[in-house]
Design a protein around this motif. Sequence first.
Motif, PDB file in Angstrom:
ATOM      1  N   GLU A  29       0.831  -1.190   0.000  1.00 41.57           N
ATOM      2  CA  GLU A  29       0.000   0.000   0.000  1.00 41.57           C
ATOM      3  C   GLU A  29       0.871   1.248   0.000  1.00 41.57           C
ATOM      4  OE1 GLU A  29      -3.289  -2.273   2.724  1.00 41.57           O
ATOM      5  OE2 GLU A  29      -2.599  -0.310   3.336  1.00 41.57           O
ATOM      6  N   GLY A  84      -0.551   9.157   3.776  1.00 38.61           N
ATOM      7  CA  GLY A  84      -2.002   9.151   3.778  1.00 38.61           C
ATOM      8  C   GLY A  84      -2.640   7.951   3.106  1.00 38.61           C
ATOM      9  N   SER A  85      -1.981   7.365   2.122  1.00 40.70           N
ATOM     10  CA  SER A  85      -2.570   6.232   1.413  1.00 40.70           C
ATOM     11  C   SER A  85      -2.452   4.916   2.189  1.00 40.70           C
ATOM     12  CB  SER A  85      -1.947   6.088   0.027  1.00 40.70           C
ATOM     13  OG  SER A  85      -0.554   5.909   0.135  1.00 40.70           O
ATOM     14  N   HIS A  86      -1.706   4.908   3.308  1.00 39.96           N
ATOM     15  CA  HIS A  86      -1.638   3.709   4.155  1.00 39.96           C
ATOM     16  C   HIS A  86      -2.936   3.593   4.935  1.00 39.96           C
ATOM     17  CE1 HIS A  86       2.820   4.044   3.718  1.00 39.96           C
ATOM     18  NE2 HIS A  86       2.680   2.738   3.691  1.00 39.96           N
ATOM     19  N   LYS A  87      -3.634   2.501   4.758  1.00 40.28           N
ATOM     20  CA  LYS A  87      -4.920   2.287   5.420  1.00 40.28           C
ATOM     21  C   LYS A  87      -4.876   1.087   6.361  1.00 40.28           C
ATOM     22  CE  LYS A  87      -6.766   5.483   2.858  1.00 40.28           C
ATOM     23  NZ  LYS A  87      -6.667   6.820   3.306  1.00 40.28           N
ATOM     24  N   SER A  88      -3.695   0.637   6.716  1.00 40.13           N
ATOM     25  CA  SER A  88      -3.572  -0.583   7.502  1.00 40.13           C
ATOM     26  C   SER A  88      -3.731  -0.327   9.003  1.00 40.13           C
ATOM     27  CB  SER A  88      -2.214  -1.235   7.247  1.00 40.13           C
ATOM     28  OG  SER A  88      -1.186  -0.437   7.793  1.00 40.13           O
ATOM     29  N   ARG A  91      -0.530   1.054  10.644  1.00 37.95           N
ATOM     30  CA  ARG A  91      -0.354   2.507  10.672  1.00 37.95           C
ATOM     31  C   ARG A  91      -1.062   3.112  11.881  1.00 37.95           C
ATOM     32  NH1 ARG A  91      -2.885   7.345   7.149  1.00 37.95           N
ATOM     33  NH2 ARG A  91      -1.469   8.928   7.915  1.00 37.95           N
ATOM     34  N   LYS A  92      -2.217   2.565  12.219  1.00 37.94           N
ATOM     35  CA  LYS A  92      -3.009   3.127  13.309  1.00 37.94           C
ATOM     36  C   LYS A  92      -2.417   2.833  14.683  1.00 37.94           C
ATOM     37  CE  LYS A  92      -7.267   2.909  10.697  1.00 37.94           C
ATOM     38  NZ  LYS A  92      -8.609   2.368  10.597  1.00 37.94           N
TER      39      LYS A  92
END
Length: 100
Positions: A29, A84-88, A91-92
């Motif tokens: 991602e 910003g494109s990391h949605k995993s 990342r959170k």
Amino acid sequence: APADAAPAEAAADEAPAAAAAEGEAAGGEAAAAAEEEGGGFKLPKIEDAFDAWLAAQLEASPADDKDTEDFKYITFTELPPFVGSHKSLMRKVLTPELFE
């Protein structure tokens, strides 16, 4: 024993694909364009700054016995600079303290 060899070969063939899928889920991602001339392995493209960072991490990673022409293991030396494109979930929840 030849009958036993076929399942082992099949499992061995699936291991890099499974690892590649995991790598794509985590790093696919957000990755870079590090293309080997005529080779099969390419880092995925995400954003220029992240792509450069990931290419540097790959370059600095030691060779792994499980590396193949189509998949390379990367040893991260620092917390990834998620974009910003990391949605995993990583990342959170991944903090510098957890990474260390």
